[in-house]
Design an enzyme around this catalytic site. Structure first.
Site, PDB file in Angstrom:
ATOM      1  N   ASN A 486       0.847  -1.188   0.000  1.00 62.22           N
ATOM      2  CA  ASN A 486       0.000   0.000   0.000  1.00 62.22           C
ATOM      3  C   ASN A 486       0.884   1.239   0.000  1.00 62.22           C
ATOM      4  O   ASN A 486       1.361   1.682   1.035  1.00 62.22           O
ATOM      5  CB  ASN A 486      -0.911  -0.014   1.223  1.00 62.22           C
ATOM      6  CG  ASN A 486      -1.981   1.051   1.125  1.00 62.22           C
ATOM      7  OD1 ASN A 486      -1.759   2.104   0.533  1.00 62.22           O
ATOM      8  ND2 ASN A 486      -3.132   0.786   1.704  1.00 62.22           N
ATOM      9  N   ASP A 487       1.085   1.790  -1.175  1.00 67.64           N
ATOM     10  CA  ASP A 487       1.966   2.950  -1.340  1.00 67.64           C
ATOM     11  C   ASP A 487       1.554   4.136  -0.485  1.00 67.64           C
ATOM     12  O   ASP A 487       2.304   5.095  -0.342  1.00 67.64           O
ATOM     13  CB  ASP A 487       1.936   3.414  -2.799  1.00 67.64           C
ATOM     14  CG  ASP A 487       2.813   2.560  -3.692  1.00 67.64           C
ATOM     15  OD1 ASP A 487       3.768   1.961  -3.182  1.00 67.64           O
ATOM     16  OD2 ASP A 487       2.534   2.494  -4.896  1.00 67.64           O
ATOM     17  N   CYS A 488       0.345   4.084   0.004  1.00 67.72           N
ATOM     18  CA  CYS A 488      -0.211   5.242   0.705  1.00 67.72           C
ATOM     19  C   CYS A 488      -0.171   5.110   2.222  1.00 67.72           C
ATOM     20  O   CYS A 488      -0.634   5.994   2.926  1.00 67.72           O
ATOM     21  CB  CYS A 488      -1.641   5.479   0.257  1.00 67.72           C
ATOM     22  SG  CYS A 488      -1.698   5.799  -1.492  1.00 67.72           S
ATOM     23  N   ASN A 490       2.078   5.656   4.632  1.00 66.19           N
ATOM     24  CA  ASN A 490       3.405   6.276   4.723  1.00 66.19           C
ATOM     25  C   ASN A 490       3.698   6.596   6.177  1.00 66.19           C
ATOM     26  O   ASN A 490       3.533   7.730   6.627  1.00 66.19           O
ATOM     27  CB  ASN A 490       3.446   7.549   3.875  1.00 66.19           C
ATOM     28  CG  ASN A 490       2.756   7.365   2.535  1.00 66.19           C
ATOM     29  OD1 ASN A 490       1.757   8.016   2.243  1.00 66.19           O
ATOM     30  ND2 ASN A 490       3.269   6.458   1.728  1.00 66.19           N
TER      31      ASN A 490
END
Ligand code: GLC
Ligand code: GLC
Length: 813
Positions: A486-488, A490
């Site tokens: 999940n690149d999001c 963070n």
């Protein structure tokens, strides 16, 4: 339910989707090209072409997010008396008497009819050739003789698609063309460092041309009313700077019933440095002439088209199912496999949502795409594995992306996504199981493309596993780094500055503590694969070492990764739980449910079943399973991008289709066939096509990355179609876990997981040098193979041992 308007339908016999109304709710596109030269084409002929790399070798210009939408493409203008029309309706939008667009396997055919004239254009990229063919057939269906004025149109891109959109102080002075007979050459920057040019040719004499956009269109006109076309007069303009284009002008007379073909070719040529010019300032056209000569007649073009169709016949002949359910069969046999090939070719670089300048090939993305594609052309999958591994760092970390033209890691985005290394094992194991080619493990592969740094591919797998083990956090769970799948998410970003990228900013890197349960599950799944592989090749000590690490990870998940009803998602920088009942919002996330159930962590304690039930209870809705629930309603500083999206979109509780199959596989492993099927059918394009064409908006023949979730303003609306890991995961899920035909080192494992309602079905599977005709008799069972009979003899267990030749297999559940 409101009756949804329909814009087209499937034609399974021709493997086409037939669009019958040009005003689709969004441009519905297709891809042309298989290896080097590629094009995107919409149902109204919009789109563009490029060579290998959509950023660095953009051949024709396209304007994203424009008004009107889908502006720019290959346009044919037909002027018949005072009426000007296009076979694809756009850009003139003259109402047509008939319109049809057939998107097929690497080709598109667009047909329009107006006032007794039919214009049909077949678009495709011939195999192994660097060009797009546009075969236009004009037919006079009226009872009088027709004299038509035909204008073609393409606009050149000045090669680098990024600077083409911004560096106008330079761009407006560099454009150069040459005109020779019926060919217009685009040679901007050829005088300096470029050794490539493009051309647009037609196999007929022309009566005029244009190469300067302003002269052809008129400064205050648009593609819908180019001045030259409206007046029926080409200007024979020669571009010097500004915006070079290519337009041929042809006068055509057709007797009643008569038809004529024109072959238009958009080509790309590279020359050797010392053979660039044939005279001062004049480009060497030898290769262009040769390419044109290969495709200058209808017969040659038809032959090239037949070859392309044969390739697709062969590719789609490797795995073929017959269940009697058309909606399932057409996705498995045609569209899912086709989409897998497209995502394998393009990664996430070029679609109508990906501009081709933002991203190269993703490390994790490509490894996943491979799994949807490896049965079709294994040598290309092999090459891809080597290319990907070559961008890895010596410590097992990797560049998150690389550019296809240079195959170098992309420095803008860098590395630090801690799930990335595991995917290399995922991809490589899938390759070996399909092919039996263990020699790939001995291939010498560099780190970060540095000559001299080569080690075996096996060594790359080892450092990949070690990268996880060496980066564990306070709960002995994997550190997330910049983000996991999940690149999001963070968790080290902590950003209040809107000018910072969530992807690459780490404002808190020191003493990083944030941990990921998704990586934990991924590590266990790929770790088990790695252990099995080590045993297979006799590396027993290594197998034992990694088994211990896997066991330790399982113990860590059970101890600190379980929330009571589902698996936690992560721990944040402060050591607080993410995806827990204790949280105010986003109490449960899909990724850790998917990966930990696939890893079967705690199955014996009922964890898997509880997790799967929670997915049904909290994540499932009419259009699929959302990513998290409830959605975030406010931005959370320590979480990053995930909480930046409005509720129900993208990674904030959208139905991120990519991860639905993870849970479906979890269901399959747990033997819950009814649940697996109901989740699967919700995001299967053919089921969506039937019900929701208007709402869904995007192409009904492929999966999209995201469908708006239950918390969204418009649940069910799709976005970001085509380039998504969903394609490969849908394929992997249905082919191996639902229909249950799973390649293994020594043969094919058969272990379907089906809804109770499933009836007998047959799979034809080509596998290495063998071909199996497998008939499954489910007898109402969801799971559990009772007996396998291979060529008349019962087999022990569930693996049919590999042997060359044709075989018949009967499976009773
Ligand atoms: C996009 C990216 C993929 C990422 C996913 C979730 O699809 O291509 O790499 O895993 O989004 O953020
Ligand atoms: C954004 C998107 C995500 C994608 C990433 C990569 O974060 O939400 O889906 O993977 O960008 O560029």
């Amino acid at each position: 339910m409101e009756q949804q308007k329909r814009y087209g339908h499937f034609d399974d016999q021709h493997r086409e989707y037939v669009i019958t109304d040009p005003q689709t709710p969004w441009p519905w596109i297709n891809y042309l090209g298989n290896e080097d030269f590629f094009s995107l084409i919409s149902n109204t002929a919009g789109g563009y072409s490029f060579y290998k790399d959509a950023k660095f070798r953009r051949i024709t210009r396209y304007r994203y997010n424009n008004v009107p939408m889908d502006n720019g493409g290959r346009y044919f203008y037909i002027k018949d008396g005072d009426t000007v029309w296009n076979p694809g309706w756009k850009p003139c939008k003259t109402p047509l008497d008939f319109y049809e667009c057939r998107h097929g396997m690497s080709y598109t055919r667009i047909t329009g009819r107006k006032n007794g004239v039919e214009a049909s254009v077949l678009f495709f990229v011939p195999l192994k050739k660097w060009c797009e063919v546009q075969k236009l057939t004009l037919k006079n269906e009226s009872s009088e003789t027709k004299t038509l004025k035909l204008f073609s149109f393409e606009e050149w891109c000045l090669w680098n698609a990024a600077t083409d959109m911004e560096n106008f102080q330079r761009n407006f002075s560099t454009g150069e063309v040459e005109i020779e007979g019926s060919t217009i050459y685009h040679k901007t920057e050829y005088r300096e460092r470029r050794n490539h040019y493009a051309f647009y040719h037609v196999n007929a004499p022309i009566q005029g041309f244009d190469t300067d956009r302003e002269t052809f269109v008129g400064l205050y006109n648009s593609f819908a009313d180019p001045q030259a076309v409206i007046e029926g007069k080409p200007r024979n303009s020669h571009a010097h700077g500004w915006s070079p284009i290519a337009s041929h002008y042809i006068e055509v007379t057709l007797a009643p019933g008569e038809s004529k073909d024109f072959v238009f070719l958009l080509g790309y040529i590279e020359n050797e440095q010392d053979e660039k010019f044939e005279a001062p300032q004049v480009i060497n056209k030898k290769k262009a002439h040769a390419l044109i000569a290969e495709l200058d007649t209808t017969e040659k073009v038809d032959k090239a088209f037949a070859e392309l169709c044969q390739l697709w016949d062969a590719l789609l002949n490797i795995y073929k199912v017959k269940t009697g359910n058309d909606k399932l069969d057409r996705m498995v046999n045609i569209w899912n496999q086709y989409q897998c090939m497209v995502t394998f070719n393009f990664s996430r670089s070029a679609s109508f949502f990906e501009s081709g300048v933002g991203r190269g090939m993703g490390f994790r993305d490509s490894n996943q795409d491979l799994v949807g594609f490896v049965h079709q052309i294994p040598p290309r999958a092999r090459q891809r594995i080597i290319d990907i591994a070559s961008t890895q760092f010596p410590d097992g970390g990797c560049y998150h992306q690389y550019q296809p033209l240079t195959k170098r890691g992309n420095n803008d985005i860098g590395g630090g996504f801690n799930d990335d290394p595991c995917w290399l094992i995922f991809g490589t194991v899938a390759y070996i199981k399909e092919t039996g080619d263990f020699s790939i493990l001995d291939e010498m592969v560099p780190f970060d493309n540095q000559p001299g740094s080569e080690v075996t591919l096996f060594e790359h797998l080892k450092v990949s596993m070690d990268h996880v083990i060496k980066n564990l956090g306070p709960h002995l769970l994997p550190l997330i780094g910049r983000a996991d799948w999940n690149d999001c998410l963070n968790l080290n970003c902590f950003s209040w500055d809107p000018n910072e990228s969530f992807q690459t900013t780490e404002n808190v890197s020191e003493g990083t503590k944030a941990e990921s349960l998704m990586i934990a599950g991924l590590f266990v799944v790929t770790g088990k694969d790695y252990v099995a592989l080590c045993k297979k090749i006799g590396k027993n000590d290594e197998a034992e070492r990694m088994q211990k690490a896997v066991d330790a990870m399982i113990a860590a998940v059970k101890k600190d990764g379980w929330d009571g009803e589902w698996y936690l998602r992560a721990y944040d920088f402060y050591g607080n739980k993410i995806g827990s009942n204790e949280c105010e919002e986003a109490k449960i996330f899909i990724e850790s449910q998917g990966w930990c159930t696939m890893a079967e962590i705690g199955a014996e304690d009922g964890m898997v079943a509880k997790s799967l039930d929670s997915c049904k209870k909290y994540l499932e809705c009419e259009h699929g399973m959302v990513l998290n629930n409830p959605a975030f309603t406010k931005y959370i500083y320590e979480y990053g991008e995930i909480s930046s999206y409005p509720e129900g979109y993208k990674e904030n509780a959208g139905i991120f289709c990519h991860n639905n199959p993870w849970v479906i596989i979890g269901e399959c492993l747990a033997g819950r066939g009814n649940d697996a099927w109901s989740h699967y059918a919700k995001i299967l394009p053919s089921y969506v096509e039937e019900k929701y064409q208007t709402l869904h908006k995007v192409e009904p023949y492929v999966n999209c990355q995201m469908v708006a979730g239950k918390d969204a303003f418009k649940p069910g609306e799709g976005k970001n179609s085509w380039l998504t890991g969903t394609a490969a995961w849908m394929w992997y899920t249905v082919s191996e876990f639902i229909l249950g035909i799973k390649p293994d080192y020594d043969g094919i494992r058969i272990d379907p997981c089906l809804p109770e309602t499933a009836t007998d079905y047959t799979v034809n599977r080509k596998f290495r040098e063998a071909e199996y005709e497998i008939t499954i008799h489910p007898n109402g069972a969801q799971k559990g193979v009772k007996q396998i009979v291979l060529d008349g003899k019962p087999v022990d267990g569930t693996v049919i041992p590999y042997s060359v030749g044709k075989h018949t297999v009967e499976v009773t559940m």
